[in-house]
Structure formats: structure tokens, C-alpha cells
Design a protein around this motif. Structure first.
Motif, short mmCIF file in Angstrom:
data_model
loop_
_atom_site.label_atom_id
_atom_site.label_comp_id
_atom_site.label_asym_id
_atom_site.label_seq_id
_atom_site.Cartn_x
_atom_site.Cartn_y
_atom_site.Cartn_z
N LEU A 20 87.04 90.55 41.27
CA LEU A 20 86.97 90.98 42.66
C LEU A 20 86.48 92.42 42.79
N GLU A 21 86.76 93.22 41.78
CA GLU A 21 86.42 94.65 41.85
C GLU A 21 85.62 95.08 40.63
N ASN A 22 84.64 95.92 40.87
CA ASN A 22 83.82 96.47 39.78
C ASN A 22 84.39 97.83 39.38
N HIS A 23 84.83 97.94 38.14
CA HIS A 23 85.41 99.20 37.65
C HIS A 23 84.37 100.08 36.95
N ASP A 24 83.08 99.64 36.94
CA ASP A 24 82.01 100.48 36.41
C ASP A 24 81.49 101.41 37.50
N ASP A 41 82.67 103.23 32.37
CA ASP A 41 83.39 101.96 32.44
C ASP A 41 84.87 102.27 32.58
N GLY A 42 85.44 102.00 33.76
CA GLY A 42 86.87 102.21 33.94
C GLY A 42 87.65 101.17 33.17
N ILE A 43 88.55 101.59 32.30
CA ILE A 43 89.26 100.63 31.45
C ILE A 43 90.76 100.61 31.77
N ASP A 44 91.11 101.02 33.00
CA ASP A 44 92.49 100.88 33.45
C ASP A 44 92.51 99.86 34.60
N GLU A 47 95.14 100.46 41.00
CA GLU A 47 94.68 100.07 42.34
C GLU A 47 94.56 101.27 43.26
N ASP A 48 95.09 102.42 42.81
CA ASP A 48 95.07 103.63 43.64
C ASP A 48 93.86 104.52 43.39
N GLU A 49 93.38 104.52 42.16
CA GLU A 49 92.28 105.42 41.79
C GLU A 49 91.15 104.62 41.13
N HIS A 50 89.93 105.07 41.35
CA HIS A 50 88.75 104.46 40.71
C HIS A 50 88.31 105.43 39.61
N SER A 51 88.78 105.19 38.37
CA SER A 51 88.54 106.13 37.27
C SER A 51 87.06 106.43 37.08
N ALA A 96 88.91 105.70 30.79
CA ALA A 96 87.52 105.31 31.01
C ALA A 96 86.69 105.52 29.74
N SER A 97 85.62 104.76 29.65
CA SER A 97 84.63 104.90 28.58
C SER A 97 83.37 105.46 29.22
N VAL A 98 82.69 106.40 28.55
CA VAL A 98 81.58 107.11 29.19
C VAL A 98 80.44 107.34 28.22
N VAL A 99 79.22 107.32 28.76
CA VAL A 99 78.06 107.86 28.05
C VAL A 99 77.31 108.77 29.03
N LEU A 100 77.00 109.95 28.58
CA LEU A 100 76.32 110.98 29.37
C LEU A 100 75.01 111.31 28.67
#
Length: 389
Positions: A20-24, A41-44, A47-51, A96-100
């Protein structure tokens, strides 16, 4: 400006898959001299925060306020994002997982934490790719398992480093990678790359004419796999069709050498100036020493011994300043001889004639210790004093 004299095109797609929700989250910014892409990529399950959104916005703000692509600066972007997630982890622990990726429109450098990936392709082959910070990658490097990007390995998502770590967060930062025109980059979250292998990515990026087309075909390929469940996925395609042409490297090297040499030359100039001044001062002191000594000699010949003493004292001071040890020894002997004559004269005045003779004889011995062209004259003068005494 670099951006206006180069051509970097970006296309992307980000979907929730079967959820239902995209955490990317993904965004990028192109400045005059640098550009920055951030994929998270949010890996939590908060429901309160969008990492992912928090991290992307924070890193891009940091980059925009203080752009750079040094290792230290890129690591600082991720460390500050890590601190932000820790600060915002009130009810749930945000992760979260990240690439910069940052470019100066000629080279790229990337920083990562977790298993969000970067691939660079050219001429039908993969040039380089980022490494996961996961237990699975650790097993590959230890040669405990073969590298296999197909899904099914639970350890793939067992991360040993990620944004939101409370203690030992340590992002990876690459060296600069020199791009060539025609390079293409793919950034992807695990929901995409664990379903699509590198050969499939390479085939698509090599045949596509623009990044938007590459993204569309890659998404179609992902959906055709009919993964169950289909995870959140984000695909980013970047085409470097024209690189900024840097100024002739020879001139850059020359300017760098000049910048290095200028302070060295200034320092050497100062050193030689003071050395020259010291030499000039020493020569001046030697000249004065010789003058005072000559004055002392002439006054001694005139039997003006008291004034002669004063001139010898001045000469000795200058010999000290000029560090002329031999000359100082010679002048001190002349001074001693003259002082003995002065003291002998005082004894004569006091009618202590025997002592006066002793002083005059000592003075004669002292005169003979140094080379003095008027030695005989001085000795004769002293002999006269001895006779008179």
C-alpha cells in the motif's frame, strides 16, 4: 559553467509494488558545477515518519547549502542523515539504506550504507558497481558463498551498516571514477536488483536511446518476472552523453606547481635576504674591528696607552659579534700588553720600581706573542721604561 557545457540526463520510476505504501524515495539536484543524486530505501515500518523522504530531503539540503564531492564531505552528508534518523526515532526506530552519487560532470564519486546499489555500464560491460554493506556481501568477500543476485538469500537484507545505526555507523565512500562519454548509471533499491541481473540491465541500457526509455523497459522486465510479493522498487537511469571538457591538464599542473612554488620562493627569498643581511653585518663588524685594532696600535706607538686600551676593548667587542676567534685572541694579547704598561706606569708613580719592572717585562713577553709590524718599536719603548724605572 560545467552544467551548461555537458549533458547528463536522468529518468526514474518508483513504485510500491504489491504494498500500500512506497518506502523508497529519490531526488536529485543539478548545480552549475556539481550534481547530486540520492536514492533511499526505508527499511523500517514506521507509520509516523517516512525515513527515506527525510533522508533524501536532508542530504539534498546539505549538498545545496555546502556542495562538494570530497570523501570527507560526502561522508559528512550521510553521518548527518544518520544523526537525523536517530533524533527522529521517538516511537519507532527509523532505518534506511542509501546510495549518494555526486559528479563534477567529469568524474563521479558515490557513498553508500546498506544495500541500495549503483551500477556503471559502458561498451557492453559493467565498469564498476557499489558493494552492499550486508552480511551476505561479507560472506562473498570471505568466499563462503558465490555471488548470486537472485532472490532467496535471507542474509541479503541482513545489513551490517545502514542509516539509523546508534553507535558504529560508518558509510562507504568511493574514490573518484573518471567517466567517459556514453557511460550510463543505474541506481536501484533491492526490490529491483534482486529480480534483475546485471546482464539484463546492461542489455537494456546499451540499447536505450534515453534514460526514460531505459527505465520503462527495465520496469517492464521487472514486472514480467511476476515476483510474489513484488517489493517496493525504484529504478534510476542516468546517461552521461556529454562530459564537461576540462582546461588543458598541462596548464592546470603548471598553475598547481606555481601555487606550490610561490610560498617556497617567498620563504627562500626571506631566508637568503636575512642571510645576506647577516653577512653584510658581519663584514661591517670585521671592518670596525680592524679599524679599532689599528687605532689601538697607533695609539700604543704614540705611547697613549690608556686610549689604546679603549680602542682594543672596542675591537674585542666587534670580534665577538663577528665570531672572529683568532682575531679576538690577538687583540686580547695586545690589550693585555698595553694594560701591563699602564699598570707599570702607575707603579712608577707610586715609586714601586721593582714591581713596575716586572710588569714591563711581562708586557714585552705579551707583545712577542702576536705578529705586529711595530713590535720592535713597542719593545724599545718598554725597555726605555724599564731603564727609567
Amino acid at each position: 559553467m560545467r552544467k551548461q557545457n555537458s549533458n547528463w540526463q536522468t529518468g526514474f520510476v518508483s513504485e510500491a509494488g504489491n504494498y500500500l505504501e512506497n518506502h523508497d524515495d529519490f531526488a536529485f539536484v543539478e548545480l552549475d558545477d556539481l550534481a547530486c543524486w540520492v536514492l533511499v530505501d526505508g527499511i523500517d515500518t514506521s507509520e509516523d515518519e517516512h525515513s527515506a523522504k527525510l533522508v533524501v530531503e536532508h542530504i539534498l539540503q546539505l549538498f545545496t547549502d555546502n556542495p562538494g564531492m570530497s570523501k570527507g564531505k560526502m561522508a559528512s552528508y550521510l553521518k548527518e542523515a544518520n544523526d537525523l534518523l536517530l533524533e527522529r526515532s521517538t516511537r519507532d526506530r527509523l532505518k534506511a539504506s542509501v546510495v549518494l552519487v555526486v559528479t563534477d560532470y567529469v568524474r563521479v564519486r558515490w557513498a553508500s550504507a546498506g544495500n541500495t546499489r549503483l551500477y556503471i555500464f559502458q561498451n557492453n560491460q559493467i565498469q564498476t558497481k557499489s558493494k552492499d554493506q550486508s552480511y551476505y556481501q561479507h560472506m562473498i568477500e570471505k568466499e563462503q558463498v558465490p555471488e548470486d543476485d537472485s532472490s532467496g538469500f535471507e542474509e541479503r537484507n541482513n545489513l551490517i551498516n545502514y542509516l539509523g545505526m546508534p553507535d558504529t555507523f560508518k558509510p562507504f565512500v568511493s574514490d573518484k571514477f573518471k567517466m567517459v562519454e556514453g557511460n550510463s548509471l543505474v541506481l536501484a533499491t533491492v526490490g529491483f536488483w534482486e529480480q534483475i541481473n546485471e546482464i539484463e540491465m546492461l542489455d537494456v541500457t546499451e540499447s536505450a536511446k534515453e534514460p526514460a526509455e531505459a527505465v520503462d523497459v527495465l520496469e517492464d522486465l521487472l514486472l514480467s518476472k511476476q515476483a510474489d510479493p513484488l517489493e517496493n522498487y525504484t529504478i534510476v537511469s542516468i546517461f552521461a552523453t556529454k562530459l564537461f571538457q576540462e582546461v588543458n591538464n598541462t596548464w592546470k599542473i603548471i598553475k598547481r606547481v606555481i601555487l606550490i612554488m610561490v610560498p617556497i620562493m617567498i620563504a627562500l627569498s626571506i631566508f637568503f635576504y636575512f642571510r645576506y643581511r647577516a653577512h653584510v653585518k658581519k663584514e661591517e663588524q670585521i671592518t670596525l674591528m680592524n679599524t679599532y685594532e689599528q687605532n689601538g696600535d697607533e695609539l700604543a706607538l704614540e705611547e697613549n696607552y690608556e686610549r689604546s686600551l679603549k680602542e682594543y676593548e672596542k675591537a674585542i667587542t666587534k670580534a665577538d659579534e663577528a665570531k672572529q676567534k683568532n682575531a679576538k685572541t690577538r687583540i686580547e694579547s695586545k690589550k693585555k700588553s698595553t694594560q701591563l704598561v699602564v699598570d707599570g706606569d702607575l707603579l712608577v708613580e707610586d715609586e714601586e720600581f721593582d714591581k713596575a719592572v716586572t710588569y714591563y717585562q711581562k708586557s714585552k713577553k705579551e707583545v712577542k706573542k702576536y705578529e705586529f709590524k711595530e713590535e720592535e718599536t713597542v719593545v724599545d719603548q718598554i725597555d726605555d721604561r724599564i731603564t727609567d724605572a
